[in-house]
Write an enzyme that holds these catalytic residues in place. Structure first.
Site, PDB file in Angstrom:
ATOM      1  N   THR A 153       0.872  -1.182   0.000  1.00  0.00           N
ATOM      2  CA  THR A 153       0.000   0.000   0.000  1.00  0.00           C
ATOM      3  C   THR A 153       0.909   1.233   0.000  1.00  0.00           C
ATOM      4  OG1 THR A 153      -0.229  -0.231   2.416  1.00  0.00           O
ATOM      5  CG2 THR A 153      -2.024  -1.080   1.042  1.00  0.00           C
ATOM      6  N   LYS A 179       4.088  -7.057   4.065  1.00  0.00           N
ATOM      7  CA  LYS A 179       3.866  -5.656   3.746  1.00  0.00           C
ATOM      8  C   LYS A 179       3.560  -4.921   5.035  1.00  0.00           C
ATOM      9  CE  LYS A 179       0.596  -3.462   3.340  1.00  0.00           C
ATOM     10  NZ  LYS A 179      -0.067  -2.455   4.263  1.00  0.00           N
ATOM     11  N   THR A 190       2.051  -8.910  12.989  1.00  0.00           N
ATOM     12  CA  THR A 190       2.308  -7.763  12.124  1.00  0.00           C
ATOM     13  C   THR A 190       1.130  -7.472  11.235  1.00  0.00           C
ATOM     14  OG1 THR A 190       3.809  -6.875  10.487  1.00  0.00           O
ATOM     15  CG2 THR A 190       3.338  -9.196  10.344  1.00  0.00           C
ATOM     16  N   GLU A 276       6.037   4.735   7.244  1.00  0.00           N
ATOM     17  CA  GLU A 276       5.550   5.852   6.431  1.00  0.00           C
ATOM     18  C   GLU A 276       6.347   7.127   6.717  1.00  0.00           C
ATOM     19  OE1 GLU A 276       0.961   4.448   5.668  1.00  0.00           O
ATOM     20  OE2 GLU A 276       1.398   5.738   7.385  1.00  0.00           O
TER      21      GLU A 276
END
Length: 407
Positions: A153, A179, A190, A276
C-alpha cells in the site's frame, strides 16, 4: 542455514501470481495469489485489536479448525474491515472463486486484505482477479517477487526473503513476504506476512514455533502506535522436503525455529525501516533487565515514543527523551542503575551513566545519529534478560501521507 534468492515461491511446490484488479488503485497490481500443490498444515497469528477485519475472522476459522490450507488470496487498497456481513460474504466469494478455478476446497483458501477501513470490496473484481491469477500461477522466483509487490500500500519497497537449511540430510526451504509501512504497533505479529515452507512438521508444533517467534520479531516493531484491524501472519508447510516429520521439540525443531526467527526478524526490520515517511531505522537494545518481559516493554517504549522518534529524525542526542519513555513504560527499575549509549555505523557514544549525565562530544553524537540505522543501547544492570525493538523516525511526511490516505 543460508540466505537464498526468492520469497514465497522458493520452497518446493509453491506457486504465486499477481494481477491488476483495480480494487482501489488504478496504476499498479493489487491482488496476489499464493498456492501450494499439496494441502498444507498451517499456523497463524492475528491482531489483538477488538475490531477485526472480516478476512482476519475468516483466516482464524481456518487455522483453528485444524484443517488444511492450500492457498491465500490477498488484495491491497481496501481492508475489508468494519464491513459487516457483506465483508464476510466477500471473503467467501473469493475463496469459492479459487475453489472453482483450481478444484480445491474453499475452506482451504485463506484471504487477506489491506488498505482503507470501512469500504466494501468490489466482489466482481475480486472474483475476476482470482480467475485471472489462477491461470498464471508460477513457481518462479519472479512470480513470488511480483506477488510481494502486489500487496503493497504505502510501502516504498517490497519485502521478501528465503533461506535453506538441512534437516536429517534433506534440504528444507523457508520463504516469506510481508507488507507494512503504517498503522504498525502489533500486539500479535504484524500487518500482513505470509510464510511458505516445504518442511514436514506437526501442526501443533508449527503453531507453537510461529507464536513464540513473533514475540521477539513482529511484536517488537512499531511505526506509529496504531494496532491494525487486519494484522495477519500465515505460515503454510506442505512437507515436500520429505524430511522425517517433526513431531517433537528435538534438534530438527530447533533448527527450523532458528530459521523462522531469522526470516521473521528480517521482514520485521524491513517493515520498521520502511515506516511511512521514515528516513531511518530506529533500534533499541536493552540488556541487563530483570526479566524478558521488562526488556521487551522497555525497548518497545523507547522506539514507540513520538518524542524519541522526533529526536532520531532531528539527530538530537537528547537522551532524556529515551529515559522518560522507559520511565512510563510500566517496567519497574532504578534509574541509578541505567547506562545509555547511542550507536551506529559511525561509532558508539555513552551519554548517561547510572543516574548521571555525561558531558559528551556533540559533534560525534551528530555524526552517529546521521546514519541510516541508529541504535539506543541501554544496560539496566539489574539482571540477564535482553530484547531488541525496531521502529523509525517521525518525519513531516508521515502526517502528509496519513492526512489524505483515502484519496
Amino acid at each position: 542455514m543460508k540466505t537464498i534468492d526468492g520469497g514465497v515461491t522458493a520452497a518446493k511446490g509453491f506457486k504465486a501470481s499477481s494481477c491488476q484488479a483495480e480494487i482501489k488503485y488504478k496504476d499498479r497490481t493489487d491482488m496476489a495469489f499464493v498456492y501450494s500443490e499439496l494441502p498444507c498444515v498451517c499456523a497463524g497469528t492475528f491482531t489483538s485489536n477488538v475490531v477485526k477485519a472480516a478476512c482476519v475472522m475468516w483466516d482464524k476459522k481456518i487455522v483453528e479448525s485444524g484443517g488444511p490450507m492450500q492457498a491465500v488470496v490477498i488484495n491491497s487498497g481496501i481492508a475489508n474491515a468494519c464491513t459487516g456481513k457483506e465483508g464476510f460474504d466477500a471473503c467467501e466469494a473469493t475463496a469459492r472463486a479459487a475453489e472453482g478455478a483450481l478444484g480445491i476446497p474453499y475452506t482451504s483458501v485463506a484471504v487477506a486484505s489491506t488498505g482503507v477501513i470501512g469500504m466494501q470490496l468490489p466482489v466482481d473484481k475480486l472474483v475476476a482477479g482470482v480467475e485471472k491469477m489462477s491461470t498464471t500461477l508460477d513457481g518462479s522466483l519472479l512470480a513470488g517477487t511480483e506477488a510481494s509487490k502486489a500487496i503493497m500500500t504505502t510501502d516504498t519497497v517490497n519485502k521478501e526473503i528465503a533461506v535453506s537449511f538441512e534437516i536429517a540430510g534433506k534440504t528444507v526451504t523457508l520463504g516469506g513476504m510481508s507488507k507494512g509501512s503504517g498503522m504498525i504497533h502489533p500486539n500479535m505479529c504484524t500487518m500482513l506476512a505470509f510464510l511458505t515452507t516445504d518442511i514436514a512438521i506437526d501442526k501443533t508444533l508449527l503453531q507453537e514455533a510461529v507464536s513464540d517467534v513473533v514475540k521477539d520479531t513482529f511484536n517488537m516493531i512499531t511505526v506509529d502506535g496504531d494496532t491494525s484491524t487486519n494484522d495477519t501472519l500465515l505460515c503454510m508447510a506442505n512437507g515436500l522436503a520429505e524430511n522425517e516429520k517433526i513431531t517433537e521439540k528435538n534438534e530438527d525443531y530447533i533448527t527450523f525455529k532458528n530459521a523462522l526467527m531469522f526470516v521473521c526478524e528480517y521482514l520485521a526490520k524491513k517493515m520498521a525501516a520502511d515506516g511511512e515517511g521514515a528516513s531511518k531505522l530506529f533500534e533499541a537494545k536493552v540488556i541487563g533487565a530483570k526479566d524478558k518481559q521488562d526488556a521487551r516493554v522497555l525497548s518497545r517504549a523507547i522506539v514507540g515514543s513520538n518524542l524519541s522518534k522526533a529526536a532520531i529524525y532531528g539527530c538530537d542526542a537528547n537522551f532524556g527523551r529515551f529515559l522518560c519513555a522507559m520511565g512510563y513504560s510500566g517496567a519497574d527499575f532504578d534509574q541509578n542503575d541505567v547506562e545509555l549509549y547511542f550507536e551506529s555505523a559511525a561509532g558508539r557514544l555513552k551519554v548517561f551513566d547510572k543516574g548521571t549525565p555525561i558531558v559528551f562530544d556533540e559533534d560525534k553524537a551528530l555524526e552517529i545519529m546521521k546514519e541510516d540505522t541508529v541504535t539506543v543501547f541501554v544496560n539496566m544492570n539489574e539482571g540477564e534478560a535482553m530484547a531488541t525493538a525496531w521502529g523509525c523516525d517521525l518525519t513531516y511526511d508521515y502526517v502528509k501521507i496519513n492526512a489524505d490516505y483515502r484519496s
